[in-house]
Design a protein around this motif. Sequence first.
Motif, PDB file in Angstrom:
ATOM      1  N   ASN A  17      45.367  44.574  43.681  1.00 31.48           N
ATOM      2  CA  ASN A  17      44.305  45.107  42.829  1.00 31.48           C
ATOM      3  C   ASN A  17      44.696  44.979  41.354  1.00 31.48           C
ATOM      4  O   ASN A  17      44.717  45.940  40.605  1.00 31.48           O
ATOM      5  CB  ASN A  17      43.969  46.557  43.197  1.00 31.48           C
ATOM      6  N   ARG A  25      39.712  56.729  36.014  1.00 32.79           N
ATOM      7  CA  ARG A  25      39.104  57.507  37.091  1.00 32.79           C
ATOM      8  C   ARG A  25      39.835  58.819  37.340  1.00 32.79           C
ATOM      9  O   ARG A  25      39.373  59.657  38.106  1.00 32.79           O
ATOM     10  CB  ARG A  25      39.093  56.698  38.391  1.00 32.79           C
ATOM     11  N   CYS A  40      46.850  48.172  38.936  1.00 32.17           N
ATOM     12  CA  CYS A  40      46.155  49.418  38.645  1.00 32.17           C
ATOM     13  C   CYS A  40      47.137  50.527  38.239  1.00 32.17           C
ATOM     14  O   CYS A  40      48.195  50.673  38.846  1.00 32.17           O
ATOM     15  CB  CYS A  40      45.387  49.809  39.903  1.00 32.17           C
ATOM     16  N   CYS A  74      44.808  55.954  34.426  1.00 34.56           N
ATOM     17  CA  CYS A  74      43.599  55.545  35.133  1.00 34.56           C
ATOM     18  C   CYS A  74      42.359  56.234  34.554  1.00 34.56           C
ATOM     19  O   CYS A  74      42.330  57.460  34.437  1.00 34.56           O
ATOM     20  CB  CYS A  74      43.734  55.894  36.618  1.00 34.56           C
ATOM     21  N   HIS A  80      39.017  44.402  44.579  1.00 34.83           N
ATOM     22  CA  HIS A  80      40.022  45.154  45.323  1.00 34.83           C
ATOM     23  C   HIS A  80      40.964  44.191  46.039  1.00 34.83           C
ATOM     24  O   HIS A  80      40.611  43.037  46.296  1.00 34.83           O
ATOM     25  CB  HIS A  80      39.355  46.072  46.345  1.00 34.83           C
ATOM     26  N   GLN A 111      39.145  44.935  36.464  1.00 36.65           N
ATOM     27  CA  GLN A 111      39.696  44.579  37.778  1.00 36.65           C
ATOM     28  C   GLN A 111      38.722  43.624  38.465  1.00 36.65           C
ATOM     29  O   GLN A 111      37.574  43.992  38.729  1.00 36.65           O
ATOM     30  CB  GLN A 111      39.890  45.841  38.620  1.00 36.65           C
ATOM     31  N   TYR A 130      34.219  53.219  41.478  1.00 32.22           N
ATOM     32  CA  TYR A 130      35.039  52.079  41.100  1.00 32.22           C
ATOM     33  C   TYR A 130      34.439  51.286  39.945  1.00 32.22           C
ATOM     34  O   TYR A 130      35.018  50.308  39.517  1.00 32.22           O
ATOM     35  CB  TYR A 130      35.273  51.171  42.310  1.00 32.22           C
ATOM     36  N   CYS A 179      36.812  50.799  37.196  1.00 27.39           N
ATOM     37  CA  CYS A 179      37.825  49.763  37.449  1.00 27.39           C
ATOM     38  C   CYS A 179      37.343  48.422  36.898  1.00 27.39           C
ATOM     39  O   CYS A 179      38.126  47.654  36.342  1.00 27.39           O
ATOM     40  CB  CYS A 179      38.102  49.624  38.945  1.00 27.39           C
ATOM     41  N   CYS A 233      44.631  44.066  37.349  1.00 22.33           N
ATOM     42  CA  CYS A 233      43.663  44.331  36.283  1.00 22.33           C
ATOM     43  C   CYS A 233      43.923  43.384  35.121  1.00 22.33           C
ATOM     44  O   CYS A 233      45.072  43.125  34.773  1.00 22.33           O
ATOM     45  CB  CYS A 233      43.798  45.764  35.785  1.00 22.33           C
ATOM     46  N   CYS A 242      39.053  48.589  33.166  1.00 20.26           N
ATOM     47  CA  CYS A 242      40.310  47.904  33.500  1.00 20.26           C
ATOM     48  C   CYS A 242      40.134  46.412  33.759  1.00 20.26           C
ATOM     49  O   CYS A 242      41.110  45.684  33.862  1.00 20.26           O
ATOM     50  CB  CYS A 242      40.956  48.558  34.721  1.00 20.26           C
TER      51      CYS A 242
END
Length: 108
Positions: free
Chosen positions: A23, A34, A3, A32, A55, A52, A43, A46, A25, A50
Amino acid sequence: MSCAKKPVRAEIITPEGVFEGWNDCDAPQPICPRAGNMVRDDYELCITVCKQPDHAEMVALDAAVKAGASLDGAICRVWHWRCCQQCAKELEMHGVSIECMEVRHEPV
């Protein structure tokens, strides 16, 4: 790759061993998506931006479950100042306690 905002490591400690997660990606961003977002637990970006998969806590939990580890009474150490509600709920359902290993350094 991890991340852009905060690489997070989690490890679940069981009698059978230590199971680690990050985490990571699949489509890491230089900044980011976010950043500056007023919704603290948004999230969704994410996942959608990304890519992802999950988590760090859930990656570690998945590894422990797949290995058949005994989770009741296990400890999940998270290298972050908090664990999101969804991860905390899932860990607690498996009997895993949470230890956050960092103090808060970023604004709410």
